[in-house]
Design a protein around this motif. Structure first.
Motif, PDB file in Angstrom:
ATOM      1  N   ILE A 142       7.728  12.030   2.416  1.00 18.25           N
ATOM      2  CA  ILE A 142       7.530  10.581   2.289  1.00 18.25           C
ATOM      3  C   ILE A 142       8.638   9.838   3.037  1.00 18.25           C
ATOM      4  O   ILE A 142       9.806  10.172   2.903  1.00 18.25           O
ATOM      5  N   HIS A 143       8.239   8.834   3.811  1.00 13.50           N
ATOM      6  CA  HIS A 143       9.225   8.018   4.524  1.00 13.50           C
ATOM      7  C   HIS A 143       9.987   7.145   3.512  1.00 13.50           C
ATOM      8  O   HIS A 143       9.390   6.631   2.561  1.00 13.50           O
ATOM      9  N   PRO A 144      11.297   6.965   3.710  1.00 15.59           N
ATOM     10  CA  PRO A 144      12.093   6.165   2.767  1.00 15.59           C
ATOM     11  C   PRO A 144      11.565   4.746   2.553  1.00 15.59           C
ATOM     12  O   PRO A 144      11.755   4.164   1.487  1.00 15.59           O
ATOM     13  N   TYR A 145      10.885   4.184   3.558  1.00 16.82           N
ATOM     14  CA  TYR A 145      10.313   2.841   3.384  1.00 16.82           C
ATOM     15  C   TYR A 145       9.248   2.853   2.278  1.00 16.82           C
ATOM     16  O   TYR A 145       9.231   1.992   1.397  1.00 16.82           O
ATOM     17  N   GLN A 146       8.360   3.877   2.310  1.00 15.99           N
ATOM     18  CA  GLN A 146       7.326   3.992   1.268  1.00 15.99           C
ATOM     19  C   GLN A 146       7.993   4.249  -0.090  1.00 15.99           C
ATOM     20  O   GLN A 146       7.577   3.730  -1.112  1.00 15.99           O
ATOM     21  N   THR A 157      -6.999   3.506  -5.201  1.00 17.42           N
ATOM     22  CA  THR A 157      -7.160   2.303  -6.017  1.00 17.42           C
ATOM     23  C   THR A 157      -5.810   1.940  -6.632  1.00 17.42           C
ATOM     24  O   THR A 157      -4.815   2.639  -6.430  1.00 17.42           O
ATOM     25  N   GLU A 158      -5.818   0.870  -7.427  1.00 16.71           N
ATOM     26  CA  GLU A 158      -4.596   0.407  -8.096  1.00 16.71           C
ATOM     27  C   GLU A 158      -4.047   1.415  -9.098  1.00 16.71           C
ATOM     28  O   GLU A 158      -2.887   1.319  -9.501  1.00 16.71           O
ATOM     29  N   LYS A 159      -4.879   2.374  -9.502  1.00 19.25           N
ATOM     30  CA  LYS A 159      -4.408   3.390 -10.460  1.00 19.25           C
ATOM     31  C   LYS A 159      -3.475   4.407  -9.793  1.00 19.25           C
ATOM     32  O   LYS A 159      -2.750   5.128 -10.466  1.00 19.25           O
ATOM     33  N   ASP A 160      -3.511   4.458  -8.459  1.00 16.05           N
ATOM     34  CA  ASP A 160      -2.709   5.443  -7.722  1.00 16.05           C
ATOM     35  C   ASP A 160      -1.281   4.966  -7.479  1.00 16.05           C
ATOM     36  O   ASP A 160      -1.053   3.787  -7.216  1.00 16.05           O
ATOM     37  N   TRP A 161      -0.357   5.909  -7.558  1.00 12.90           N
ATOM     38  CA  TRP A 161       1.045   5.664  -7.200  1.00 12.90           C
ATOM     39  C   TRP A 161       1.473   6.715  -6.191  1.00 12.90           C
ATOM     40  O   TRP A 161       1.049   7.870  -6.281  1.00 12.90           O
ATOM     41  N   SER A 162       2.300   6.332  -5.247  1.00  7.99           N
ATOM     42  CA  SER A 162       2.808   7.312  -4.281  1.00  7.99           C
ATOM     43  C   SER A 162       3.551   8.428  -5.017  1.00  7.99           C
ATOM     44  O   SER A 162       4.232   8.182  -6.012  1.00  7.99           O
ATOM     45  N   ASN A 163       3.370   9.629  -4.495  1.00  6.46           N
ATOM     46  CA  ASN A 163       3.939  10.823  -5.126  1.00  6.46           C
ATOM     47  C   ASN A 163       5.342  11.069  -4.581  1.00  6.46           C
ATOM     48  O   ASN A 163       5.522  11.600  -3.493  1.00  6.46           O
ATOM     49  N   LEU A 164       6.339  10.658  -5.357  1.00  8.61           N
ATOM     50  CA  LEU A 164       7.723  10.697  -4.869  1.00  8.61           C
ATOM     51  C   LEU A 164       8.301  12.106  -4.775  1.00  8.61           C
ATOM     52  O   LEU A 164       9.357  12.308  -4.183  1.00  8.61           O
ATOM     53  N   SER A 165       7.604  13.090  -5.353  1.00 10.11           N
ATOM     54  CA  SER A 165       8.130  14.461  -5.275  1.00 10.11           C
ATOM     55  C   SER A 165       7.751  15.137  -3.950  1.00 10.11           C
ATOM     56  O   SER A 165       8.255  16.197  -3.615  1.00 10.11           O
ATOM     57  N   TYR A 190       0.849  -1.192   0.000  1.00 15.80           N
ATOM     58  CA  TYR A 190       0.000   0.000   0.000  1.00 15.80           C
ATOM     59  C   TYR A 190       0.887   1.245   0.000  1.00 15.80           C
ATOM     60  O   TYR A 190       0.525   2.288  -0.535  1.00 15.80           O
ATOM     61  N   GLY A 191       2.102   1.098   0.555  1.00 11.90           N
ATOM     62  CA  GLY A 191       3.064   2.203   0.573  1.00 11.90           C
ATOM     63  C   GLY A 191       3.463   2.692  -0.808  1.00 11.90           C
ATOM     64  O   GLY A 191       3.971   3.800  -0.960  1.00 11.90           O
ATOM     65  N   ALA A 192       3.233   1.865  -1.836  1.00  8.75           N
ATOM     66  CA  ALA A 192       3.538   2.284  -3.210  1.00  8.75           C
ATOM     67  C   ALA A 192       2.343   2.991  -3.851  1.00  8.75           C
ATOM     68  O   ALA A 192       2.386   3.390  -5.012  1.00  8.75           O
ATOM     69  N   ILE A 193       1.270   3.170  -3.079  1.00  9.81           N
ATOM     70  CA  ILE A 193       0.015   3.725  -3.613  1.00  9.81           C
ATOM     71  C   ILE A 193      -0.370   5.058  -2.970  1.00  9.81           C
ATOM     72  O   ILE A 193      -0.700   6.020  -3.656  1.00  9.81           O
ATOM     73  N   PHE A 194      -0.287   5.119  -1.621  1.00 12.57           N
ATOM     74  CA  PHE A 194      -0.945   6.244  -0.931  1.00 12.57           C
ATOM     75  C   PHE A 194      -0.065   7.428  -0.557  1.00 12.57           C
ATOM     76  O   PHE A 194      -0.560   8.519  -0.273  1.00 12.57           O
ATOM     77  N   ALA A 195       1.258   7.218  -0.502  1.00 14.75           N
ATOM     78  CA  ALA A 195       2.105   8.239   0.141  1.00 14.75           C
ATOM     79  C   ALA A 195       2.209   9.521  -0.691  1.00 14.75           C
ATOM     80  O   ALA A 195       2.235   9.493  -1.916  1.00 14.75           O
ATOM     81  N   GLY A 196       2.249  10.646   0.021  1.00 16.76           N
ATOM     82  CA  GLY A 196       2.506  11.928  -0.631  1.00 16.76           C
ATOM     83  C   GLY A 196       1.331  12.552  -1.351  1.00 16.76           C
ATOM     84  O   GLY A 196       1.501  13.436  -2.178  1.00 16.76           O
ATOM     85  N   HIS A 197       0.113  12.073  -1.056  1.00 14.00           N
ATOM     86  CA  HIS A 197      -1.071  12.690  -1.681  1.00 14.00           C
ATOM     87  C   HIS A 197      -1.735  13.633  -0.694  1.00 14.00           C
ATOM     88  O   HIS A 197      -2.217  13.218   0.346  1.00 14.00           O
ATOM     89  N   LYS A 198      -1.775  14.898  -1.033  1.00 15.85           N
ATOM     90  CA  LYS A 198      -2.387  15.906  -0.155  1.00 15.85           C
ATOM     91  C   LYS A 198      -3.882  16.023  -0.443  1.00 15.85           C
ATOM     92  O   LYS A 198      -4.302  15.923  -1.596  1.00 15.85           O
ATOM     93  N   MET A 241       9.523   2.688  -5.520  1.00 16.72           N
ATOM     94  CA  MET A 241      10.567   2.641  -6.545  1.00 16.72           C
ATOM     95  C   MET A 241      10.899   1.219  -6.975  1.00 16.72           C
ATOM     96  O   MET A 241      11.201   0.962  -8.135  1.00 16.72           O
ATOM     97  N   SER A 242      10.814   0.262  -6.040  1.00 15.58           N
ATOM     98  CA  SER A 242      11.096  -1.121  -6.438  1.00 15.58           C
ATOM     99  C   SER A 242       9.964  -1.671  -7.310  1.00 15.58           C
ATOM    100  O   SER A 242      10.218  -2.425  -8.251  1.00 15.58           O
ATOM    101  N   GLU A 243       8.715  -1.265  -7.031  1.00 14.59           N
ATOM    102  CA  GLU A 243       7.619  -1.726  -7.901  1.00 14.59           C
ATOM    103  C   GLU A 243       7.706  -1.086  -9.288  1.00 14.59           C
ATOM    104  O   GLU A 243       7.519  -1.755 -10.311  1.00 14.59           O
ATOM    105  N   ILE A 244       8.030   0.209  -9.329  1.00 17.19           N
ATOM    106  CA  ILE A 244       8.194   0.889 -10.628  1.00 17.19           C
ATOM    107  C   ILE A 244       9.313   0.215 -11.429  1.00 17.19           C
ATOM    108  O   ILE A 244       9.163  -0.056 -12.630  1.00 17.19           O
ATOM    109  N   ALA A 245      10.413  -0.095 -10.738  1.00 21.69           N
ATOM    110  CA  ALA A 245      11.559  -0.747 -11.407  1.00 21.69           C
ATOM    111  C   ALA A 245      11.149  -2.109 -11.970  1.00 21.69           C
ATOM    112  O   ALA A 245      11.570  -2.499 -13.066  1.00 21.69           O
TER     113      ALA A 245
END
Length: 343
Positions: free
Chosen positions: A155-159, A143-151, A128-136, A164-168
């Motif tokens: 964001i905690h480095p774990y998220q 949903t599955e269409k969401d990705w955590s906002n790395l900018s 879930y950490g690859a989906i929800f983080a960084g959304h204000k 980043m590992s899922e994107i890779a």
């Protein structure tokens, strides 16, 4: 007839052991990776507690995500891979790359070995950490269409490492997968029966609440899901044609606060009512304390944030059936009490 062989990485983990249990019960042969010989006994103990009496379809492979050794042999003659293992998050990391690099390198190592040995499909346990983080100011369920906002800078480095590992992984499949099928399962907070006193630490909050070690709770909302249902979703994602190329959010769709969790435990286990927390800590206080306490950094990054999730996709596309969050939470506590984990 020869049984289909499935590799499950990180066999001693909480989610992995439930996947292995279900695969063996469904008639698959399983080869699981462990990082040391000592883990063999733990895996067998947990499976025995889960009802497995015959280990003839289970084999072990010594392989570590941080090294190339033995991955080639691990993948030989394998039909499916369920990649659950991930590098353990460090609490006291010097910089983010200490968490992010190993996570990316590990998944690429597994995917390369799977591809080179003509594995049919890999299912990766993302988060879930690859989906929800960084959304204000979020107002609609994730949903599955969401990705955590790395900018987003908080964001905690774990998220970040999970994202980043899922994107890779998706990137590798697209550019170098050579037809290797792939899907991911992204669980929210995973509860459910622990199978040994040497269990993983994913449910330590339940143990600490029951033992009276937690006096006040942060205002963190979360989705929850039963580990048995996370396991069944991995197997659906592994076998069903329509799961290829898809992500699946593993959630009951319910959102509970930490206090809701404490209240469920209070009602279900009246003997422990007096040890369970009844007060919450203001968000601002959590954030201030986290500045000097690394253990609270991840909590501080998610206090007071929106956490609604949808499981529509897994239910409609894969006909996934699941238990309630309450059932999962009670099962966690009951198993810990039964195994003498709660002191």
């Amino acid at each position: 007839m020869k049984k289909e062989l499935v590799v499950v990485t990180g066999g001693s983990g909480f989610i992995a052991i439930h996947i292995i249990l279900q695969l063996l019960k469904q008639g698959y042969a399983v080869r699981t990776t462990i990082r040391s010989e000592a883990k063999k006994a733990i895996v067998q103990e947990m499976l025995t507690n889960g009802g497995i009496t015959d280990f003839s379809d289970l084999s072990f492979s010594l392989a570590d995500l941080s090294s190339d050794d033995n991955w080639e042999e691990t993948m030989r003659g394998v039909t499916y891979v369920i990649h659950v293992a991930s590098p353990t998050p460090k609490l006291n990391f010097k910089n983010e790359s200490e968490m992010i690099r190993p996570a990316i390198n590990g998944v690429i190592r597994v995917l390369k070995a799977a591809r080179d040995n003509q594995v049919k499909r890999v299912v990766m346990t993302s988060a879930y950490g690859a989906i929800f983080a960084g959304h204000k100011n979020r107002k609609t369920p994730y949903t599955e269409k969401d990705w955590s906002n790395l900018s987003e800078k908080h964001i905690h480095p774990y998220q970040k490492s999970k994202t980043m590992s899922e994107i890779a992984a998706w990137d590798f499949i697209k550019k170098e997968g050579q037809g290797l099928e792939f899907s991911t399962v992204n669980p929210v907070g995973v509860m459910g029966p622990v199978l040994s006193a040497k269990y993983s630490h994913s449910n330590i909050q339940i143990q600490e609440m029951l033992e009276g070690k937690v006096k006040i709770l942060p205002n963190v909302n979360s989705g929850y899901v039963d580990v048995r249902d996370v396991a069944s979703l991995h197997i659906l994602a592994m076998t069903l044609p329509q799961a290829n190329g898809e992500r699946f959010l593993a959630t009951t769709g319910e959102t509970l606060s930490m206090m809701d969790v404490a209240d469920i435990l209070r009602t279900a286990f009246p003997d422990y009512a007096s040890t369970l927390p009844t007060k919450t800590i203001p968000n601002a206080v959590v954030k201030i304390v986290a500045l000097t306490n690394p253990k609270l950094r991840m909590v501080a990054s998610i206090v007071g944030t929106y956490a609604e999730t949808s499981n529509e996709k897994a239910k409609t596309l894969l006909n996934w059936h699941l238990r309630s969050a309450k059932t999962a939470i009670i099962a966690t506590a009951q198993s810990m009490i039964d195994l003498g984990i709660v002191k």
